[in-house]
Design a protein around this motif. Structure first.
Motif, PDB file in Angstrom:
ATOM      1  N   ASN A 118      14.652   3.112   5.554  1.00 10.95           N
ATOM      2  CA  ASN A 118      16.159   3.278   5.121  1.00 10.95           C
ATOM      3  C   ASN A 118      16.838   3.863   6.526  1.00 10.95           C
ATOM      4  OD1 ASN A 118      18.522   3.548   4.165  1.00 10.95           O
ATOM      5  ND2 ASN A 118      17.968   3.433   1.965  1.00 10.95           N
ATOM      6  N   PRO A 119      17.549   3.035   7.011  1.00 14.55           N
ATOM      7  CA  PRO A 119      18.219   3.620   8.567  1.00 14.55           C
ATOM      8  C   PRO A 119      19.439   4.349   8.020  1.00 14.55           C
ATOM      9  CG  PRO A 119      18.719   1.246   8.210  1.00 14.55           C
ATOM     10  CD  PRO A 119      17.751   1.544   7.147  1.00 14.55           C
ATOM     11  N   PHE A 137      16.488   1.736  -2.393  1.00 10.07           N
ATOM     12  CA  PHE A 137      15.648   0.934  -1.295  1.00 10.07           C
ATOM     13  C   PHE A 137      15.020   1.523  -0.119  1.00 10.07           C
ATOM     14  CE2 PHE A 137      18.128  -2.297  -3.344  1.00 10.07           C
ATOM     15  CZ  PHE A 137      17.344  -3.130  -3.959  1.00 10.07           C
ATOM     16  N   GLY A 138      13.926   1.638   0.136  1.00 10.06           N
ATOM     17  CA  GLY A 138      13.359   2.118   1.136  1.00 10.06           C
ATOM     18  C   GLY A 138      13.172   3.545   1.351  1.00 10.06           C
ATOM     19  N   VAL A 160       6.480  -2.159  10.229  1.00  9.73           N
ATOM     20  CA  VAL A 160       7.666  -1.246   9.522  1.00  9.73           C
ATOM     21  C   VAL A 160       8.727  -2.416   9.492  1.00  9.73           C
ATOM     22  CG1 VAL A 160       8.695  -0.839  12.034  1.00  9.73           C
ATOM     23  CG2 VAL A 160       9.038   0.763   9.843  1.00  9.73           C
ATOM     24  N   GLN A 161       9.545  -2.001   8.260  1.00 11.89           N
ATOM     25  CA  GLN A 161      10.584  -2.956   7.823  1.00 11.89           C
ATOM     26  C   GLN A 161      11.913  -2.366   7.562  1.00 11.89           C
ATOM     27  OE1 GLN A 161      12.094  -3.771   4.694  1.00 11.89           O
ATOM     28  NE2 GLN A 161      12.523  -5.978   4.684  1.00 11.89           N
ATOM     29  N   MET A 162      12.840  -3.072   7.767  1.00  4.89           N
ATOM     30  CA  MET A 162      14.147  -2.433   6.954  1.00  4.89           C
ATOM     31  C   MET A 162      14.989  -3.617   6.656  1.00  4.89           C
ATOM     32  SD  MET A 162      16.587  -2.198  10.523  1.00  4.89           S
ATOM     33  CE  MET A 162      17.667  -3.529  10.699  1.00  4.89           C
ATOM     34  N   LYS A 196      22.946  -1.446  15.186  1.00  4.13           N
ATOM     35  CA  LYS A 196      23.090   0.093  15.007  1.00  4.13           C
ATOM     36  C   LYS A 196      21.656   0.395  14.394  1.00  4.13           C
ATOM     37  CE  LYS A 196      26.202   3.684  13.071  1.00  4.13           C
ATOM     38  NZ  LYS A 196      27.084   4.004  12.337  1.00  4.13           N
ATOM     39  N   ALA A 197      21.391  -0.184  13.171  1.00  8.15           N
ATOM     40  CA  ALA A 197      20.083   0.119  12.519  1.00  8.15           C
ATOM     41  C   ALA A 197      18.823  -0.075  13.194  1.00  8.15           C
ATOM     42  CB  ALA A 197      20.158  -0.778  11.211  1.00  8.15           C
ATOM     43  N   ILE A 198      19.020  -1.118  14.160  1.00  9.15           N
ATOM     44  CA  ILE A 198      17.742  -1.499  14.842  1.00  9.15           C
ATOM     45  C   ILE A 198      17.810  -0.104  16.058  1.00  9.15           C
ATOM     46  CG2 ILE A 198      16.738  -2.797  16.629  1.00  9.15           C
ATOM     47  CD1 ILE A 198      18.019  -5.368  14.843  1.00  9.15           C
TER      48      ILE A 198
END
Ligand code: LLP
Length: 438
Positions: free
Chosen positions: A151-152, A171-172, A196-198, A212-214
């Motif tokens: 979770n970013p 989530f996450g 890994v996932q988001m 931004k999250a990536i």
């Protein structure tokens, strides 16, 4: 682009007059455009071509077998969230080796089924779930491929029910704990760390939150690759579509049309924003779009049953209800509603006369509406309407509330159209109900 257009005053889906579909299959009926869905898939696939990538269509958005088959045949993998979705994907000819299994509450039965079918990865959301999958895999003498959902903590500026990437929802796993949870996973002998996932939310209409999250996760991906040799990074789904004025825009740039709503970005904008931080990660990139492929590719056809006046207010009561399409009731979401026969908008002077009206369904709830105080052409009993952009999270969220049979679904391809789900009948409503055996 999408392929719903007026031709000589009639609304067409590709080369099919929607009035013909309504005549043949009745209303309410969902109608999907195969050409639109495949066009979206192909564009995204082409935009991501510089990356080693796999598109996993989020089956939850629209899981009719015919739609899954279209995408499976085009080469898509699938993001699934239940054993039922895996079953559907396999029934549609999808490849389990291209399936990621997400969701916060997987059951034993679902995990066993996914292990037997050898899915590409289990996307895991908690330590408890890791432990559970490890035990089930151990009992089967199998190795479960796993990725953790990170979770970013990025704000995605979408409806709070469909925002998932901030620390305030279920989530996450937060970035402060992710390394430790991977370490735990590494100790579990029946698990294999593969990725890994988001996923930061749904109906996100700017490219910036994705980038931004990536960027926040990129160092984590590098570390995981060095430590565990992970094979993939899934950047999730969530690409937004146009809901307002989804029809008027011309060809090509339809997603830049605003009408008071932030414009949904194009595939190009998305790819331009996410590509730079992804290019040198040297892992396979997965994306999990659902709505983006099917949302603008479907409409819900419904007929006006009655027009009712109540004081200053006017209502068009249509034959579809909140049980058929719950998005307006649940999220207050806006769907464009247009007449299938355009000439019902015209007066003798040829000018369009409009009036404010509520478009509501027959269900016994005040929340049963599709539009409130909407400026519409004058509506009459029997008029056929199309509720636009209903291809995603439409039929899949339908229910039998008020003992209303589920609507039919039809698919258009070029000048052909066919039923892909029969309308339920009253007998279907009680099928499966049994007398209690005391
Ligand atoms: N991946 C994960 C982990 C998800 O949770 C979702 C959607 C997707 C991918 C696909 O998201 P999309 O590309 O379709 O935005 N019923 C709501 C949407 C719920 C979305 C749930 N998760 C609606 O009608 O707007």
């Amino acid at each position: 682009m999408h392929l719903f257009r007026y031709r000589d005053g009639q609304l067409y889906c590709e080369d099919v007059d929607l009035a013909r579909v309504a005549e043949k299959f009745g209303t309410p009926t969902y109608v999907y455009s195969a050409g639109t869905i495949l066009d979206h898939y192909t564009r995204l696939d082409a935009a991501l071509a510089p990356l080693d990538h796999l598109i996993c269509y989020a089956a939850k958005a629209n899981s009719n077998r015919a739609i899954l088959k279209l995408l499976a045949d085009a080469g898509a993998g699938f993001d699934i969230v239940s054993g039922g979705e895996l079953f559907r994907v396999l029934a549609a000819g999808g490849d389990s080796a291209k399936c990621t299994f997400a969701g916060v509450g997987k059951s034993r039965e679902e995990i066993e089924y996914a292990l037997d079918q050898r899915v590409y990865s289990f996307n895991v959301e908690s330590e408890a779930e890791l432990d559970y999958i490890d035990r089930i895999a151990g009992a089967k003498k199998a190795h479960a491929p796993i990725a953790l959902r990170a979770n970013p903590d990025v704000e995605s500026h979408t409806h709070k029910y469909i925002s998932t990437g901030s620390h305030e929802n279920k989530f996450g796993i937060g970035l402060d704990r992710i390394a430790a949870v991977y370490e735990q996973a590494a100790k579990m002998i029946n698990l294999e760390i593969v990725g890994v996932q988001m996923h930061i939310g749904s109906q996100i209409t700017e490219a910036a939150p994705f980038a931004k999250a990536i960027k926040k996760l990129a160092p984590v991906v590098r570390e995981l690759k060095a430590k565990y040799g992970i094979k993939f990074f899934s950047t999730g789904g969530g690409m937004g579509i146009i809901y307002r004025r989804a029809l008027e825009s011309g060809s090509g740039q339809w997603w830049h049309d605003h009408g008071g709503e932030p414009a949904a970005f194009s595939v190009r904008d998305y790819a331009d924003a996410v590509m730079p931080p992804l290019l040198d990660l040297n892992v396979r990139i997965l994306v999990e779009p659902g709505r983006f492929f099917v949302g603008n590719g479907g409409v819900l056809l419904t007929r006006v049953r009655y027009v009712k006046k109540s004081g200053a207010k006017k209502f068009a009561i249509v034959d579809a209800g909140m049980n058929d399409l719950i998005r307006p009731a649940l999220y207050h979401s806006y769907h464009e509603i247009v007449p299938v026969k355009q000439s019902i908008t015209s007066t003798s002077k040829g000018k369009n006369k409009t009036e404010k009206i509520d478009i509501v369904g027959p269900v016994c709830e005040s929340g049963d509406f599709f539009a409130l105080d909407r400026e519409m052409p004058q509506l009459h009993e029997g008029d056929l309407l199309a509720i636009m952009s209903a291809g995603a999270y439409g039929f899949v969220m339908a229910s039998n509330y008020n003992s209303r049979p589920l609507p039919a679904e039809a698919l258009v391809r070029g000048d052909k159209f066919g039923l892909i789900r029969k309308r339920q009948r009253w007998e279907d409503l009680v099928r499966g109900e049994v007398e209690a055996e005391w």
